[in-house]
Structure formats: structure tokens, C-alpha cells
Motif scaffolding. Structure first.
Motif, mmCIF file in Angstrom:
data_model
loop_
_atom_site.group_PDB
_atom_site.id
_atom_site.type_symbol
_atom_site.label_atom_id
_atom_site.label_comp_id
_atom_site.label_asym_id
_atom_site.label_seq_id
_atom_site.Cartn_x
_atom_site.Cartn_y
_atom_site.Cartn_z
ATOM 1 N N HIS A 57 0.809 -1.225 0.000
ATOM 2 C CA HIS A 57 0.000 0.000 0.000
ATOM 3 C C HIS A 57 0.840 1.272 0.000
ATOM 4 C CE1 HIS A 57 -4.000 -1.863 0.658
ATOM 5 N NE2 HIS A 57 -3.311 -2.810 1.264
ATOM 6 N N LYS A 82 -9.479 -1.983 5.174
ATOM 7 C CA LYS A 82 -10.483 -2.638 4.336
ATOM 8 C C LYS A 82 -9.928 -3.906 3.708
ATOM 9 C CE LYS A 82 -13.235 1.472 3.334
ATOM 10 N NZ LYS A 82 -13.686 2.445 2.305
ATOM 11 N N ASP A 83 -8.636 -3.914 3.478
ATOM 12 C CA ASP A 83 -7.949 -5.086 2.930
ATOM 13 C C ASP A 83 -7.759 -6.165 3.999
ATOM 14 O OD1 ASP A 83 -6.359 -6.892 1.599
ATOM 15 O OD2 ASP A 83 -4.674 -5.536 1.278
ATOM 16 N N ARG A 102 -6.113 8.641 7.210
ATOM 17 C CA ARG A 102 -6.826 8.195 6.010
ATOM 18 C C ARG A 102 -6.016 7.187 5.185
ATOM 19 N NH1 ARG A 102 -4.898 11.012 1.541
ATOM 20 N NH2 ARG A 102 -3.622 12.849 2.019
ATOM 21 N N HIS A 103 -4.701 7.214 5.345
ATOM 22 C CA HIS A 103 -3.855 6.287 4.603
ATOM 23 C C HIS A 103 -4.013 4.843 5.097
ATOM 24 C CE1 HIS A 103 -1.667 10.218 4.167
ATOM 25 N NE2 HIS A 103 -1.735 9.840 2.908
ATOM 26 N N ASN A 158 -13.228 6.763 9.325
ATOM 27 C CA ASN A 158 -12.065 7.648 9.246
ATOM 28 C C ASN A 158 -12.425 8.954 9.949
ATOM 29 O OD1 ASN A 158 -10.337 9.410 6.537
ATOM 30 N ND2 ASN A 158 -9.625 8.862 8.571
ATOM 31 N N PRO A 173 -7.650 2.170 3.455
ATOM 32 C CA PRO A 173 -7.598 1.075 2.465
ATOM 33 C C PRO A 173 -6.901 -0.174 2.990
ATOM 34 C CG PRO A 173 -6.137 2.897 1.832
ATOM 35 C CD PRO A 173 -6.991 3.395 2.943
#
Length: 289
Positions: free
Chosen positions: A17, A86-87, A79-80, A99, A83
Motif C-alpha cells: 500500500h 479494508k484489505d 486516512r492512509h 475515518n 484502504p
């Protein structure tokens, strides 16, 4: 995801990521399964409980909580990391990721609108720089939770569970003791985090009281008394409390005498009960002046 807590797995996730740890957000991710298990067990999370997690990071503790709870809401400021979460948490259908900044979040509304049949448990691995503000926000807002089980800097944990008379006993100790009972859950040496912090951590559990252990006439004056008393620790109570609610030294002396407290004592020697009696005495002194 297999062994999400392992440093090797975390390294792969960071690479996938393009994630970099934020020093400004105090990010130190836990890599020890024994401590993760201790937090879940220490929280006594039940299958019908709602869990609010503060700062899920890569989701290590979140996944463990989801295995035990009815529903988990993870509040992450970075915010980074969204994702990534979610993964790493894709296989769970009882997790919601938000967030948001926990300090700006209406937790009471969040809890009430997502309440399950069971209890409400708050958990988290808190950034060192903002541990005390977060804890006091939860307590002062009287967030409708049953317990708060959190990782924090050992020094802060020591202050929260200190006894009167010691150097670690202070305003934070008395304030936390007013709202809840404190118990030790686990120790976490700096070696079990990525990146490694400079100090060791401790996990403690705060069980929120149904009602305070002392009777107060005026809660605001109670906390003002505590703040002023510890604001000048080396001074006697007679001197450190002079000026509280505009009272002169003579009036503070009268309040101390009425509460049965030697004016030469210092704040760190007073128990929670004595602070309550002193604050009530100050209120009565104000009424009579």
C-alpha cells in the motif's frame, strides 16, 4: 489474513500500500499475539457486545475483537490506513471502519445508534502524546460504555493506578478514580511494537462506575480543587488552594479545618474521599462568606 500481527506481514502490507508510519500521529503497531489476546480477554468481550476501537492501525486488535464481539466499530484518524484496514479485515462482516478524529467524534451518539444486546467495550492502543486527553474525554463526556481497556505509556498507566503519597499520584489519579476503577491487564515492552517506541507500555482496564464513590455538592469546584492542589505540588494545601473561587487564605484555612484536614498537608497525601470532603467544605465556605 494469516498472522497479521507479525512484523513480516506488516512489512508486506506497508510495501503493498506504500504506507509510511506517521511520527506525528504516534503510530506504533503491536506485534505480540499474547498481548493481543490479553487485551481481548481482559476486556471480557462477549458475543453480543459492541466494541469501539480507538486507532486500529492495521487491524491486528480489530480482527481479534471481531472474533469475540457482536459488532466492532474502529475509529482511525489516518486516512492512509483506511484502504489497508479494508484489505486486512475484508473477511469480517461485523466491522465498521470510520475515518475520524476520536477527539472530534460524538461517541455517545455513535454508541447509542449502534448499541447491541450486550455491553459496550472501548479498546485501543493509544498514541502516547494524546492518551490523557482521550481518556478524560471519554470519562468527562460520560460516554455510555461499561469498560475501557487500553494500551498506554507505562508512566501514564502508573499515574492512573497510583496510591496517595507517591510521586506518581496526582490530579489524573484522582480524576480517573472518581469516574472508574482501575485494574492492570498486561505489560508490553517496547520490543513488541513496530516501529519500536522509546518506552514500555502497559494495558489497563477502566471499569466505569454507575455512580461516583463520593457525594459532591458541586462537581466543578471538586475538580478545581484537585487542579489547584496539584498545580503547585510543593506547596501546602493552605497556599496552593488560596484563590480557589476567589477565597482568601483565611477562608481556605477555615474550609480545611471544617473538613478535618491539616492545612500543612500537600495534595498528594489526600485520598479521593478527602478531596471530596474538602471541596464540599469549600462550597459551604462560599455560601457563608
Amino acid at each position: 489474513m494469516d498472522k497479521l500481527y507479525s512484523p513480516a506481514t506488516m512489512a508486506k502490507i506497508r510495501e503493498k500500500h506504500g504506507f509510511r508510519h506517521s511520527k506525528s500521529l504516534g503510530q506504533n503497531f503491536l506485534t505480540d499475539i499474547n498481548i493481543i489476546d490479553a487485551i481481548i480477554e481482559g476486556s471480557e468481550i462477549g458475543s453480543e457486545d459492541l466494541v469501539i476501537e480507538i486507532g486500529p492501525g492495521m487491524g491486528v486488535l480489530t480482527a481479534a475483537a471481531a472474533e469475540a464481539a457482536g459488532r466492532v466499530i474502529a475509529v482511525e484518524i489516518d486516512r492512509h490506513l483506511i484502504p489497508i484496514l479494508k484489505d486486512t479485515l475484508a473477511e469480517y462482516d461485523n466491522i465498521e471502519i470510520i475515518n475520524a478524529d476520536i477527539m472530534k467524534t460524538d461517541l455517545t451518539e455513535l454508541i447509542e445508534s449502534n448499541r447491541q444486546a450486550g455491553r459496550v467495550r472501548i479498546i485501543g492502543n493509544l498514541p502516547y502524546y494524546i492518551t490523557t486527553p482521550i481518556v478524560m474525554k471519554l470519562l468527562e463526556e460520560r460516554v455510555p460504555a461499561d469498560s475501557i481497556t487500553i494500551m498506554m505509556q507505562k508512566e501514564v498507566a502508573d499515574r492512573m493506578k497510583a496510591e496517595p503519597g507517591g510521586k506518581t499520584y496526582g490530579a489524573l489519579t484522582v480524576a480517573v478514580g472518581f469516574y472508574c476503577t482501575v485494574s492492570h491487564v498486561a505489560n508490553a515492552p517496547k520490543e513488541v511494537f513496530v516501529p519500536r517506541p522509546k518506552v514500555d507500555s502497559t494495558v489497563i482496564r477502566l471499569d466505569i462506575r454507575e455512580k461516583p464513590p463520593v457525594e459532591l455538592i458541586n462537581e466543578k469546584i471538586f475538580f478545581e480543587t484537585i487542579k489547584n492542589g496539584f498545580g503547585q505540588r510543593r506547596k501546602t494545601l493552605l497556599n496552593s488552594l488560596t484563590g480557589v473561587q476567589g477565597l482568601a487564605k483565611e477562608q481556605i484555612g477555615e474550609a480545611l479545618k471544617s473538613a478535618g484536614i491539616d492545612p500543612k498537608r500537600r495534595a498528594e497525601t489526600l485520598s479521593l474521599k478527602e478531596f471530596a470532603e474538602l471541596a464540599n467544605s469549600i462550597v459551604n465556605t462560599l455560601k457563608n462568606r
